[in-house]
Design a protein around this motif. Structure first.
Motif, PDB file in Angstrom:
ATOM      1  N   PRO A  77      22.578  -4.911  11.435  1.00  0.00           N
ATOM      2  CA  PRO A  77      23.978  -5.114  11.032  1.00  0.00           C
ATOM      3  C   PRO A  77      24.868  -5.628  12.153  1.00  0.00           C
ATOM      4  O   PRO A  77      25.819  -6.368  11.902  1.00  0.00           O
ATOM      5  CB  PRO A  77      24.416  -3.728  10.551  1.00  0.00           C
ATOM      6  CG  PRO A  77      23.485  -2.773  11.209  1.00  0.00           C
ATOM      7  CD  PRO A  77      22.181  -3.487  11.355  1.00  0.00           C
ATOM      8  N   GLY A  80      24.017  -9.174  12.423  1.00  0.00           N
ATOM      9  CA  GLY A  80      24.490  -9.784  11.185  1.00  0.00           C
ATOM     10  C   GLY A  80      25.983 -10.057  11.213  1.00  0.00           C
ATOM     11  O   GLY A  80      26.442 -11.114  10.751  1.00  0.00           O
ATOM     12  N   ARG A  81      26.757  -9.122  11.762  1.00  0.00           N
ATOM     13  CA  ARG A  81      28.192  -9.340  11.863  1.00  0.00           C
ATOM     14  C   ARG A  81      28.492 -10.503  12.800  1.00  0.00           C
ATOM     15  O   ARG A  81      29.391 -11.320  12.547  1.00  0.00           O
ATOM     16  CB  ARG A  81      28.879  -8.061  12.359  1.00  0.00           C
ATOM     17  CG  ARG A  81      30.392  -8.185  12.481  1.00  0.00           C
ATOM     18  CD  ARG A  81      31.029  -8.508  11.153  1.00  0.00           C
ATOM     19  NE  ARG A  81      32.471  -8.678  11.266  1.00  0.00           N
ATOM     20  CZ  ARG A  81      33.162  -9.562  10.593  1.00  0.00           C
ATOM     21  NH1 ARG A  81      32.553 -10.384   9.735  1.00  0.00           N
ATOM     22  NH2 ARG A  81      34.467  -9.651  10.733  1.00  0.00           N
ATOM     23  N   ASP A  84      27.912 -13.661  10.950  1.00  0.00           N
ATOM     24  CA  ASP A  84      29.053 -13.963  10.071  1.00  0.00           C
ATOM     25  C   ASP A  84      30.190 -14.620  10.848  1.00  0.00           C
ATOM     26  O   ASP A  84      30.887 -15.495  10.330  1.00  0.00           O
ATOM     27  CB  ASP A  84      29.570 -12.683   9.421  1.00  0.00           C
ATOM     28  CG  ASP A  84      28.707 -12.220   8.255  1.00  0.00           C
ATOM     29  OD1 ASP A  84      28.123 -13.077   7.580  1.00  0.00           O
ATOM     30  OD2 ASP A  84      28.619 -10.997   8.029  1.00  0.00           O
ATOM     31  N   PRO A 131      19.419 -11.869   8.721  1.00  0.00           N
ATOM     32  CA  PRO A 131      20.831 -12.107   8.404  1.00  0.00           C
ATOM     33  C   PRO A 131      21.201 -13.584   8.469  1.00  0.00           C
ATOM     34  O   PRO A 131      21.988 -14.067   7.653  1.00  0.00           O
ATOM     35  CB  PRO A 131      21.580 -11.302   9.470  1.00  0.00           C
ATOM     36  CG  PRO A 131      20.625 -10.232   9.882  1.00  0.00           C
ATOM     37  CD  PRO A 131      19.273 -10.867   9.807  1.00  0.00           C
ATOM     38  N   PHE A 266      34.016  -3.814  12.102  1.00  0.00           N
ATOM     39  CA  PHE A 266      32.588  -4.157  12.091  1.00  0.00           C
ATOM     40  C   PHE A 266      32.012  -3.954  10.694  1.00  0.00           C
ATOM     41  O   PHE A 266      31.336  -4.820  10.143  1.00  0.00           O
ATOM     42  CB  PHE A 266      31.868  -3.286  13.126  1.00  0.00           C
ATOM     43  CG  PHE A 266      30.371  -3.253  12.982  1.00  0.00           C
ATOM     44  CD1 PHE A 266      29.644  -4.419  12.880  1.00  0.00           C
ATOM     45  CD2 PHE A 266      29.701  -2.038  12.964  1.00  0.00           C
ATOM     46  CE1 PHE A 266      28.251  -4.385  12.747  1.00  0.00           C
ATOM     47  CE2 PHE A 266      28.331  -1.989  12.829  1.00  0.00           C
ATOM     48  CZ  PHE A 266      27.609  -3.164  12.721  1.00  0.00           C
ATOM     49  N   ARG A 398      30.799 -11.652   4.271  1.00  0.00           N
ATOM     50  CA  ARG A 398      30.053 -10.707   5.106  1.00  0.00           C
ATOM     51  C   ARG A 398      28.600 -10.592   4.645  1.00  0.00           C
ATOM     52  O   ARG A 398      27.985  -9.549   4.781  1.00  0.00           O
ATOM     53  CB  ARG A 398      30.727  -9.330   5.074  1.00  0.00           C
ATOM     54  CG  ARG A 398      32.036  -9.282   5.840  1.00  0.00           C
ATOM     55  CD  ARG A 398      32.720  -7.921   5.702  1.00  0.00           C
ATOM     56  NE  ARG A 398      33.891  -7.820   6.556  1.00  0.00           N
ATOM     57  CZ  ARG A 398      33.914  -7.227   7.744  1.00  0.00           C
ATOM     58  NH1 ARG A 398      32.816  -6.675   8.218  1.00  0.00           N
ATOM     59  NH2 ARG A 398      35.020  -7.177   8.462  1.00  0.00           N
ATOM     60  N   SER A 401      26.087  -9.543   7.542  1.00  0.00           N
ATOM     61  CA  SER A 401      26.153  -8.148   7.947  1.00  0.00           C
ATOM     62  C   SER A 401      25.709  -7.231   6.815  1.00  0.00           C
ATOM     63  O   SER A 401      25.085  -6.194   7.055  1.00  0.00           O
ATOM     64  CB  SER A 401      27.568  -7.779   8.410  1.00  0.00           C
ATOM     65  OG  SER A 401      28.537  -8.161   7.458  1.00  0.00           O
TER      66      SER A 401
END
Length: 484
Positions: A77, A80-81, A84, A131, A266, A398, A401
């Motif tokens: 994650p 992944g963020r 994004d 991601p 986040f 998103r 994420s």
């Protein structure tokens, strides 16, 4: 030729068709996304020889499994963020380069501790590609106006599921050819291939217009502390580790307070909290993969220690698992049918757990092969169904994420499975421990079926095409209008 731009204006896709998914992206997406499952599964047949090499019992070699999942559960994650925010290309290249470095460290590791460090690096390095692939899929859907990427999602799911179950056979082959260190060395050429394909085919992304204050570093740090504290306790729940659940609770509260107050969190808890179908999808991911990985690691260890097979033969015994998973995913992949896949997968998984209760040290080889074939069916259904559900339920901005969190719950399941294996096989992977493990898996499979049958939103997942102007998806009680 003037390059065509993605609808957001952020991604350059030279020469791509305006109405069709750019197929040049598929190779780097698929190859990068399988780096994690292949390293997750190959290690299953390497645990015993590594333990012999360093004189370590299963309770210590299990850290080779847990270390990767700890790193990946946090990394997916977080990366992944960043995907994004900054686009998939640079994170993909950085992550796959780290995989190659981890492979070299594992190939040269002088101790079990160094091997565990290599697995941590592998966990972080393999956190970027999936991601990135999910965001590329979303961007291509928005660019073309065709929100029906079933073929692409199926390719990702089939590749990941197939590699995960082929991994033990591949690991057994590599061990037979070059010893257990080969399961680490193989990451070097895989990393090189990803770097070449990624550099040549992944679209460049414009630099973000905002500043770096958009990166919620405190939130990421609190998330990491929360998750690691929880997983460390789950790996060995004991009274003398009371401080871990306390740390988890304090960090979780601090994380929630932080994320609800900052403008660019986040994890957007407001949106996530209002998206109940997505939360239930994460729960199903956890339940499904707890059973899946408990079988993969536990049954493999039992084949070697309880049944007396060598690593290469144990890997071959799991081939029906791979064959049935591949066949089921291929045959059902282009039909979303999320609810049907989850129901059938849960029922077959229950049947597979019951089959394990009938297995013993004297069981014929064909019985073990049938058991693997049965357990391959849910592996071909559950992961694909949850991935499709997430694609429909997650907020488009998103998606990377959200996909990372899906992998986090998958690895939470894997971590729970490895802890269960260590608990039921405290000294040796014998038949009694296998039967206890089967009962544990059976309970999880029943819960998976119950959460599926009670989730009415699965019956209302829809796909609507609106040309090149927008994409609308209905997810049960949650309705999101997705503008391209």
């Amino acid at each position: 030729m003037i390059p065509k731009l993605a609808r957001h204006g952020a991604t350059t896709v030279p020469g791509s068709s305006p109405t069709a998914f750019d197929r040049r992206l598929i190779a780097p997406m698929v190859l990068g996304s399988v780096l994690n499952p292949i390293n997750s599964s190959m290690i299953a047949v390497a645990l015993a020889p590594i333990g012999l090499a360093f004189g370590a019992p299963p309770s210590r070699t299990v850290w080779l499994v847990s270390a990767l999942y700890l790193a990946t559960a946090v990394g997916q994650p977080v990366v992944g963020r960043l995907v994004d925010m900054y686009g998939p290309r640079r994170l993909y290249l950085l992550g796959t380069a780290l995989v190659g470095a981890a492979g070299l460290l594992g190939a040269l590791a002088p101790s079990l501790g160094a091997l565990i460090a290599a697995r941590v690096l592998l966990g972080f390095g393999t956190s970027a590609a999936y991601p990135a692939a999910m965001q590329l899929t979303r961007r291509e859907a928005e660019r073309t106006g065709q929100d029906s990427p079933a073929g692409v999602l199926t390719a990702l799911a089939v590749a990941n599921q197939t590699v995960a179950v082929v991994g033990p056979a591949l690991g057994g082959f590599l061990i037979g050819v070059g010893g257990w260190r080969a399961v680490f060395t193989v990451n070097v050429p895989l990393s090189a291939a990803c770097l070449v394909l990624g550099a040549l085919r992944l679209p460049r992304t414009q630099r973000p217009t905002g500043n770096r204050r958009g990166v919620d570093l405190p939130g990421m740090a609190l998330f990491a502390v929360t998750l690691v504290a929880l997983m460390l306790f789950l790996m060995g729940p004991r009274l003398d580790r009371w401080y871990l659940p306390v740390l988890f609770a304090v960090a979780a509260v601090a994380f929630a307070v932080r994320e609800l107050r900052v403008p660019e969190p986040f994890v957007d808890l407001r949106v996530l909290g209002g998206n109940v179908p997505l939360i239930v999808t994460y729960l199903r991911q956890f339940l499904g993969y707890t059973t899946s990985y408990a079988y993969l690691y536990g049954f493999t260890q039992w084949l070697e220690e309880g049944r007396g097979l060598d690593p290469s033969t144990a890997g071959l015994v799991l081939l029906p698992l791979s064959a049935s998973a591949l066949a089921v995913s291929t045959l059902t992949g282009r039909r979303e049918a999320v609810r049907s896949k989850l129901v059938v997968g849960s029922l077959v998984q229950i049947a597979g757990c019951v089959t394990l209760l009938l297995v013993g040290a004297g069981s014929d080889l064909w019985v073990l092969l049938v058991a693997g074939a049965v357990m391959g069916v849910p592996q071909g259904l559950i992961g694909l169904a949850n991935q499709t559900a997430l694609y429909r339920q997650a907020e488009p901005a998103r998606i990377a994420s959200a996909a990372g969190l899906l992998r986090t719950f998958m690895y939470l399941g894997a971590l729970g499975a490895s802890a269960a294996d260590a608990g039921f096989f405290a000294h040796r992977a014998d038949t009694a421990g296998l039967h206890d493990l089967a009962l544990f898996m059976l309970a999880g499979s029943v819960l998976l079926l119950a959460t599926t049958l009670s989730d009415r939103s699965l019956s209302t997942l829809t796909t609507r095409k609106t040309g090149n102007t927008g994409i609308t998806a209905s997810t049960g009680n949650t309705r999101n209008t997705r503008k391209a």
